[in-house]
Design a protein around this motif. Structure first.
Motif, short mmCIF file in Angstrom:
data_model
loop_
_atom_site.label_atom_id
_atom_site.label_comp_id
_atom_site.label_asym_id
_atom_site.label_seq_id
_atom_site.Cartn_x
_atom_site.Cartn_y
_atom_site.Cartn_z
N SER A 115 0.92 -1.20 0.08
CA SER A 115 -0.14 -0.14 -0.15
C SER A 115 0.98 1.36 -0.10
O SER A 115 1.77 1.36 0.74
CB SER A 115 -0.68 0.11 1.19
OG SER A 115 -1.05 1.33 1.83
N VAL A 116 0.49 2.15 -0.90
CA VAL A 116 1.34 3.47 -0.94
C VAL A 116 1.12 4.32 0.31
O VAL A 116 2.03 4.89 0.74
CB VAL A 116 1.10 4.12 -2.19
CG1 VAL A 116 -0.37 4.91 -2.35
CG2 VAL A 116 2.18 5.07 -2.75
N TYR A 117 -0.11 4.19 0.90
CA TYR A 117 -0.18 5.20 1.89
C TYR A 117 0.43 4.38 3.28
O TYR A 117 1.02 5.02 3.95
CB TYR A 117 -1.63 5.18 2.50
CG TYR A 117 -2.21 6.12 1.63
CD1 TYR A 117 -2.15 7.59 1.82
CD2 TYR A 117 -3.25 6.03 0.38
CE1 TYR A 117 -2.73 8.34 0.80
CE2 TYR A 117 -3.90 6.72 -0.61
CZ TYR A 117 -3.50 8.30 -0.27
OH TYR A 117 -4.15 9.29 -0.76
N PRO A 155 -6.02 -4.83 2.99
CA PRO A 155 -7.59 -4.47 2.72
C PRO A 155 -8.21 -5.09 1.72
O PRO A 155 -9.36 -4.81 1.50
CB PRO A 155 -7.21 -2.89 2.58
CG PRO A 155 -6.04 -2.59 2.02
CD PRO A 155 -5.11 -3.79 2.42
N PHE A 156 -7.44 -5.47 0.80
CA PHE A 156 -8.27 -6.02 -0.63
C PHE A 156 -8.43 -7.53 -0.22
O PHE A 156 -9.08 -8.05 -1.26
CB PHE A 156 -7.21 -5.83 -1.94
CG PHE A 156 -6.79 -4.44 -2.07
CD1 PHE A 156 -7.78 -3.52 -2.54
CD2 PHE A 156 -5.41 -3.62 -1.53
CE1 PHE A 156 -7.22 -2.06 -2.76
CE2 PHE A 156 -5.10 -2.45 -1.71
CZ PHE A 156 -5.99 -1.64 -2.34
N GLY A 202 -12.27 0.37 6.20
CA GLY A 202 -11.61 -0.84 6.00
C GLY A 202 -10.50 -0.46 5.00
O GLY A 202 -9.89 -1.39 4.05
N ARG A 203 -9.56 0.65 5.36
CA ARG A 203 -8.51 0.82 4.42
C ARG A 203 -7.32 0.77 5.34
O ARG A 203 -7.45 0.50 6.58
CB ARG A 203 -8.86 2.24 4.12
CG ARG A 203 -9.76 2.37 3.07
CD ARG A 203 -9.66 3.58 1.92
NE ARG A 203 -10.72 3.30 0.82
CZ ARG A 203 -10.56 4.00 -0.04
NH1 ARG A 203 -9.65 4.70 -0.47
NH2 ARG A 203 -11.72 4.03 -0.95
N VAL A 204 -6.11 0.90 4.96
CA VAL A 204 -4.93 1.08 5.64
C VAL A 204 -4.09 2.29 5.09
O VAL A 204 -4.24 2.67 4.05
CB VAL A 204 -4.04 -0.33 5.41
CG1 VAL A 204 -4.56 -1.62 5.89
CG2 VAL A 204 -3.66 -0.37 3.82
N PRO A 205 -3.36 3.01 6.09
CA PRO A 205 -2.62 2.35 7.25
C PRO A 205 -3.59 2.76 8.44
O PRO A 205 -4.24 3.72 8.42
CB PRO A 205 -1.24 2.78 7.51
CG PRO A 205 -1.46 4.12 7.00
CD PRO A 205 -2.63 3.96 5.76
N GLU A 261 -6.27 7.47 8.74
CA GLU A 261 -5.92 8.56 7.97
C GLU A 261 -4.36 9.01 7.87
O GLU A 261 -3.96 9.45 8.88
CB GLU A 261 -6.89 9.96 8.04
CG GLU A 261 -8.41 9.58 7.83
CD GLU A 261 -8.44 9.36 6.34
OE1 GLU A 261 -7.98 9.84 5.35
OE2 GLU A 261 -9.23 8.04 6.12
N THR A 262 -4.00 8.92 6.74
CA THR A 262 -2.36 9.11 6.63
C THR A 262 -1.75 10.41 7.13
O THR A 262 -0.90 10.60 7.72
CB THR A 262 -1.76 8.46 5.26
OG1 THR A 262 -2.47 7.22 5.08
CG2 THR A 262 -0.42 8.58 5.26
N TYR A 316 -3.44 10.19 -6.24
CA TYR A 316 -3.56 8.72 -5.81
C TYR A 316 -4.06 7.83 -7.16
O TYR A 316 -3.33 7.14 -7.35
CB TYR A 316 -4.22 8.68 -4.35
CG TYR A 316 -4.44 7.21 -4.32
CD1 TYR A 316 -3.32 6.30 -4.11
CD2 TYR A 316 -5.82 6.88 -3.87
CE1 TYR A 316 -3.79 4.91 -3.62
CE2 TYR A 316 -5.88 5.49 -3.53
CZ TYR A 316 -5.14 4.72 -3.60
OH TYR A 316 -5.23 3.13 -3.01
N ARG A 374 -3.62 3.82 -8.53
CA ARG A 374 -4.56 2.64 -9.01
C ARG A 374 -4.66 2.58 -10.49
O ARG A 374 -5.25 1.55 -10.86
CB ARG A 374 -5.82 3.24 -8.18
CG ARG A 374 -5.91 3.41 -6.66
CD ARG A 374 -5.59 2.06 -6.03
NE ARG A 374 -6.74 1.08 -6.17
CZ ARG A 374 -7.54 0.89 -5.31
NH1 ARG A 374 -7.67 1.58 -4.16
NH2 ARG A 374 -8.59 0.00 -5.49
#
Ligand SMILES: N[C@@H](CCC(=O)N[C@@H](CS)C(=O)NCC(=O)O)C(=O)O
Length: 216
Positions: A13-15, A37-38, A52-55, A66-67, A106, A111
């Motif tokens: 994950s880029v974040y 998360p995928f 449901g996201r990271v990080p 929230e990065t 992003y 993506r």
């Protein structure tokens, strides 16, 4: 022994890469918990992140998602605020770089272009060439806006590392792994000069995702 700082993220994950870079830049010792998360269903991720996201960063019992919030917290808590500029104009530019990257960068950079030109082929997943074309078209005005900021020099000057560098460098690092991305970068000389310098920054290099790392 475990550390009080734990980064829950997905290796590719880029974040998550951004958060890792900020932690290393701030010289924080941290543990990682790998959560994809995928994956279907992303049960573990949802325990900490309602979307449901990271990080997600956990410091003792303080949970942050929230990065940008994570980066700013690390900067204040562990880096004595050294990753944000003092000058109001530079701060404004730093905030702009982060917002431009999130809002407009992003999806096309990562993506669409990186995922379809680089990551999906590695993983043997279906590739959609139209996504690459659309991503390149959408990336051009984003890179042009960032090029103007880099040319002005308040931030993205590679003399002082700020949260703008940490937010943008992983995105560009991924984008430039695509042949198509490298061609577009030739049209944004100030940004390309910034990249030539930032690409060797130890915190970016040390935290770069490694091909082939599997997560559950
Ligand atoms: N606004 C979030 C974005 C995080 C994000 O989109 N992370 C991606 C991985 S790079 C993710 O978890 N995607 C899962 C999904 O889209 O379902 C942040 O700043 O942390």
């Amino acid at each position: 022994m475990s550390t009080p700082v734990v980064l829950h993220g997905y290796h590719h994950s880029v974040y998550t890469w951004i958060a890792r870079m900020v932690l290393v830049q701030a010289d924080v010792t941290f543990d990682t918990v790998e959560e994809n998360p995928f994956a279907d269903p992303p049960v573990v991720v949802r325990k900490l992140h309602p979307f449901g996201r990271v990080p997600t960063l956990v410091h003792d019992d303080f949970v942050i998602f929230e990065t940008t919030a994570i980066s700013r917290y690390i900067n204040r808590e562990f880096a004595n605020d050294t990753l944000t500029p003092d000058c109001a104009k530079a701060q404004a530019r730093m905030d702009q770089v982060i917002a431009i990257t999130d809002s407009y960068g992003y999806v096309p950079l990562v993506r669409q272009v990186f995922a379809h030109a680089v990551f999906r082929p590695w993983e043997g997943e279906r590739v959609d060439p139209e996504q690459i074309t659309a991503g390149i078209d959408a990336a051009r005005p984003v890179l042009a806006a960032l090029d103007r900021i880099a040319a002005e020099g308040h931030v993205l000057n590679a003399a002082t590392i700020t949260l703008a560098d940490c937010h943008l460098a992983p995105m560009i690092g991924y984008f430039l792994q695509a042949d198509e991305g490298r061609i577009v970068m030739e049209d944004v000389p100030a940004l390309a000069r910034w990249w030539d310098l930032i690409a060797h920054t130890p915190s970016l290099v040390a935290t770069q995702p490694k091909r082939g790392v599997q997560s559950t």
